[in-house]
Structure formats: structure tokens, C-alpha cells
Scaffold this active site. Structure first.
Site, PDB file in Angstrom:
ATOM      1  N   LYS A  11       0.808  -1.214   0.000  1.00  0.00           N
ATOM      2  CA  LYS A  11       0.000   0.000   0.000  1.00  0.00           C
ATOM      3  C   LYS A  11       0.852   1.281   0.000  1.00  0.00           C
ATOM      4  CE  LYS A  11      -4.111  -1.753   2.484  1.00  0.00           C
ATOM      5  NZ  LYS A  11      -4.896  -1.598   3.753  1.00  0.00           N
ATOM      6  N   PHE A  59     -15.494   5.095   6.852  1.00  0.00           N
ATOM      7  CA  PHE A  59     -14.127   5.412   6.420  1.00  0.00           C
ATOM      8  C   PHE A  59     -13.887   5.085   4.948  1.00  0.00           C
ATOM      9  CE2 PHE A  59     -14.178   1.232   8.523  1.00  0.00           C
ATOM     10  CZ  PHE A  59     -13.681   0.416   7.524  1.00  0.00           C
ATOM     11  N   ARG A  92      -2.089 -14.354   4.885  1.00  0.00           N
ATOM     12  CA  ARG A  92      -2.814 -13.674   5.973  1.00  0.00           C
ATOM     13  C   ARG A  92      -2.139 -13.919   7.323  1.00  0.00           C
ATOM     14  NH1 ARG A  92      -6.993  -9.759   5.095  1.00  0.00           N
ATOM     15  NH2 ARG A  92      -7.296 -10.003   7.329  1.00  0.00           N
ATOM     16  N   THR A  98      -5.829  -6.372  11.244  1.00  0.00           N
ATOM     17  CA  THR A  98      -6.086  -5.157  10.457  1.00  0.00           C
ATOM     18  C   THR A  98      -5.504  -3.910  11.107  1.00  0.00           C
ATOM     19  OG1 THR A  98      -8.137  -6.157   9.650  1.00  0.00           O
ATOM     20  CG2 THR A  98      -7.926  -3.769   9.420  1.00  0.00           C
ATOM     21  N   ARG A 109       2.231  -6.343   9.606  1.00  0.00           N
ATOM     22  CA  ARG A 109       1.525  -5.166  10.111  1.00  0.00           C
ATOM     23  C   ARG A 109       1.971  -4.814  11.527  1.00  0.00           C
ATOM     24  NH1 ARG A 109      -4.552  -6.608   7.862  1.00  0.00           N
ATOM     25  NH2 ARG A 109      -4.374  -5.565   5.836  1.00  0.00           N
ATOM     26  N   ASN A 123      -1.476   0.137   7.448  1.00  0.00           N
ATOM     27  CA  ASN A 123      -1.203  -1.270   7.744  1.00  0.00           C
ATOM     28  C   ASN A 123      -0.454  -2.004   6.628  1.00  0.00           C
ATOM     29  OD1 ASN A 123      -3.274  -1.672   5.952  1.00  0.00           O
ATOM     30  ND2 ASN A 123      -4.704  -2.550   7.437  1.00  0.00           N
ATOM     31  N   HIS A 126      -2.311  -4.926   1.655  1.00  0.00           N
ATOM     32  CA  HIS A 126      -3.578  -5.639   1.500  1.00  0.00           C
ATOM     33  C   HIS A 126      -3.245  -7.092   1.235  1.00  0.00           C
ATOM     34  CE1 HIS A 126      -7.471  -7.012   0.107  1.00  0.00           C
ATOM     35  NE2 HIS A 126      -6.829  -7.577  -0.905  1.00  0.00           N
TER      36      HIS A 126
HETATM   37  P1  IDP Z   1      -8.058  -6.364   6.126  1.00  0.00           P
HETATM   38  O1  IDP Z   1      -7.213  -5.421   5.299  1.00  0.00           O
HETATM   39  O2  IDP Z   1      -7.323  -6.861   7.323  1.00  0.00           O
HETATM   40  O3  IDP Z   1      -8.647  -7.482   5.296  1.00  0.00           O
HETATM   41  P2  IDP Z   1     -10.711  -5.151   6.089  1.00  0.00           P
HETATM   42  O4  IDP Z   1     -11.712  -5.235   7.188  1.00  0.00           O
HETATM   43  O5  IDP Z   1     -10.954  -5.949   4.852  1.00  0.00           O
HETATM   44  O6  IDP Z   1      -9.279  -5.531   6.734  1.00  0.00           O
HETATM   45  O7  IDP Z   1     -10.560  -3.619   5.727  1.00  0.00           O
HETATM   46  C1  IDP Z   1      -9.849  -3.229   4.579  1.00  0.00           C
HETATM   47  C2  IDP Z   1      -9.002  -2.025   4.925  1.00  0.00           C
HETATM   48  O8  IDP Z   1      -9.848  -0.948   5.366  1.00  0.00           O
HETATM   49  C3  IDP Z   1      -8.029  -2.233   6.078  1.00  0.00           C
HETATM   50  O9  IDP Z   1      -6.831  -2.865   5.678  1.00  0.00           O
HETATM   51  C4  IDP Z   1      -7.790  -0.820   6.535  1.00  0.00           C
HETATM   52  O10 IDP Z   1      -6.884  -0.156   5.660  1.00  0.00           O
HETATM   53  C5  IDP Z   1      -9.172  -0.192   6.359  1.00  0.00           C
HETATM   54  N1  IDP Z   1      -9.951  -0.247   7.597  1.00  0.00           N
HETATM   55  C6  IDP Z   1     -10.566  -1.311   8.145  1.00  0.00           C
HETATM   56  N2  IDP Z   1     -11.200  -0.998   9.283  1.00  0.00           N
HETATM   57  C7  IDP Z   1     -10.991   0.333   9.476  1.00  0.00           C
HETATM   58  C8  IDP Z   1     -11.392   1.264  10.482  1.00  0.00           C
HETATM   59  O11 IDP Z   1     -12.092   0.939  11.445  1.00  0.00           O
HETATM   60  N3  IDP Z   1     -10.975   2.556  10.324  1.00  0.00           N
HETATM   61  C9  IDP Z   1     -10.218   2.947   9.269  1.00  0.00           C
HETATM   62  N4  IDP Z   1      -9.819   2.111   8.304  1.00  0.00           N
HETATM   63  C10 IDP Z   1     -10.187   0.817   8.397  1.00  0.00           C
HETATM   64 MG    MG Z   2     -10.083  -7.501   3.886  1.00  0.00          MG
END
Ligand code: IDP
Ligand code: MG
Length: 143
Positions: A11, A59, A92, A98, A109, A123, A126
Site C-alpha cells: 500500500k 471510512f 494472511r 487489520t 503489520r 497497515n 492488502h
Molecule cells: P483487512 O485489510 O485486514 O482485510 P478489512 O476489514 O478488509 O481488513 O478492511 C480493509 C481495509 O480498510 C483495512 O486494511 C484498513 O486499511 C481499512 N480499515 C478497516 N477498518 C478500518 C477502520 O475501522 N478505520 C479505518 N480504516 C479501516
Molecule cells: Mg479484507
């Protein structure tokens, strides 16, 4: 066990912080094959499609801006495809939670990510959650 492929995106926050090599080194330790690698200039359409399942989240707008590099002054991200048995699960596992503050310090991360004082979650990567998500996502990024 069947052959699977999974998507990783390094990212904009990680590109800006020059963590690309560190991330590739970590992923290289996995028992997987790197079968695709490409710098991608991310437009709104691609970012919104990639994160379509989160479009109702408060967000979402910021998330799309972030993937497009607009929050980190970055022109392109690195998209990668790794293939092998249990590819998504293996990636993963080393990705971590996350929120970097909740991620195990041994993970990508947990060791390289951070939560900014303004609340941005940086983080680093992806990673497709599972095989089904990978199958939807990979064609968005690779023809
Ligand atoms: P992941 O990347 O661990 O799969 P997801 O829930 O799929 O997590 O969310 C995708 C991306 O959205 C996260 O990697 C992060 O960048 C962002 N994100 C997730 N939850 C939040 C939040 O509560 N606040 C701000 N950004 C978030
Ligand atoms: Mg995800």
C-alpha cells in the site's frame, strides 16, 4: 490441497516509508511462488471496486483516497500474486490483524504498520482474506 493464488498489494503508506523491500523479504520466506508483480497507478474506479464490500463504512472515502496514494503522495502501488497450496491463509498469517496496534509484533503489520495520531490506519499491505476473495480481486489488478 489444491493450487491457489492470492493477491497482495503493498500500500501507499509502505511505499512512502520505503518498506517495499522489507515486505518482499518477509513474503519470500513463505512456501509460495511469486507469479505476478506490477506497479499500478490506482484510479478511483479500481479502488472503489477493490473495496466494494466496505462501501457502507464511514471510512470508505478515506480508504479509497488512501489506496489511490492521495494521502501519501505516492503515484503507484505494488500488486503481487502468490501461488501455492493455502496461499491466502499463509499470507494472511504473516500479515497480522487489520489494526497494527492489535497485530502480533512478529507480523508484517505488527512490525511495520502504525496508527497515525489523526486516526489513519497504515497497515502496509492488502492481502486477500481467502480463496474466494482472491478470485474476485486478482482479475481487477491483472488482466
Ligand atoms: P483487512 O485489510 O485486514 O482485510 P478489512 O476489514 O478488509 O481488513 O478492511 C480493509 C481495509 O480498510 C483495512 O486494511 C484498513 O486499511 C481499512 N480499515 C478497516 N477498518 C478500518 C477502520 O475501522 N478505520 C479505518 N480504516 C479501516
Ligand atoms: Mg479484507
Amino acid at each position: 490441497m489444491s493450487m491457489q493464488a492470492t493477491l497482495v498489494i503493498i500500500k501507499p503508506d509502505a511505499i512512502q516509508r520505503k518498506q517495499m523491500g522489507l515486505v518482499l523479504s518477509r513474503l519470500e520466506q513463505l512456501d509460495l511462488h511469486l507469479v505476478g508483480a506490477k506497479m499500478v497507478r490506482v484510479g478511483r474506479e479500481l479502488a472503489e471496486e477493490h473495496y466494494r464490500d466496505l462501501r457502507q463504512k464511514p471510512f470508505f472515502r478515506e480508504l479509497v483516497q488512501q489506496l489511490c496514494g492521495e494521502l501519501h503522495d505516492v503515484d503507484a502501488v505494488l500488486a503481487l500474486v502468490y501461488a501455492g497450496s493455502d496461499a491466502a491463509a499463509k499470507v494472511r498469517q504473516v500479515t497480522g490483524a487489520t489494526n497494527p496496534d492489535n497485530a502480533d509484533p512478529s507480523t508484517i503489520r505488527g512490525s511495520l504498520g502504525r496508527v497515525r495520531s489523526n486516526g489513519w490506519i497504515e497497515n502496509v499491505i492488502h492481502a486477500s482474506f481467502n480463496d474466494a476473495e482472491a478470485q474476485r480481486e486478482i482479475p481487477l489488478w491483472f488482466e
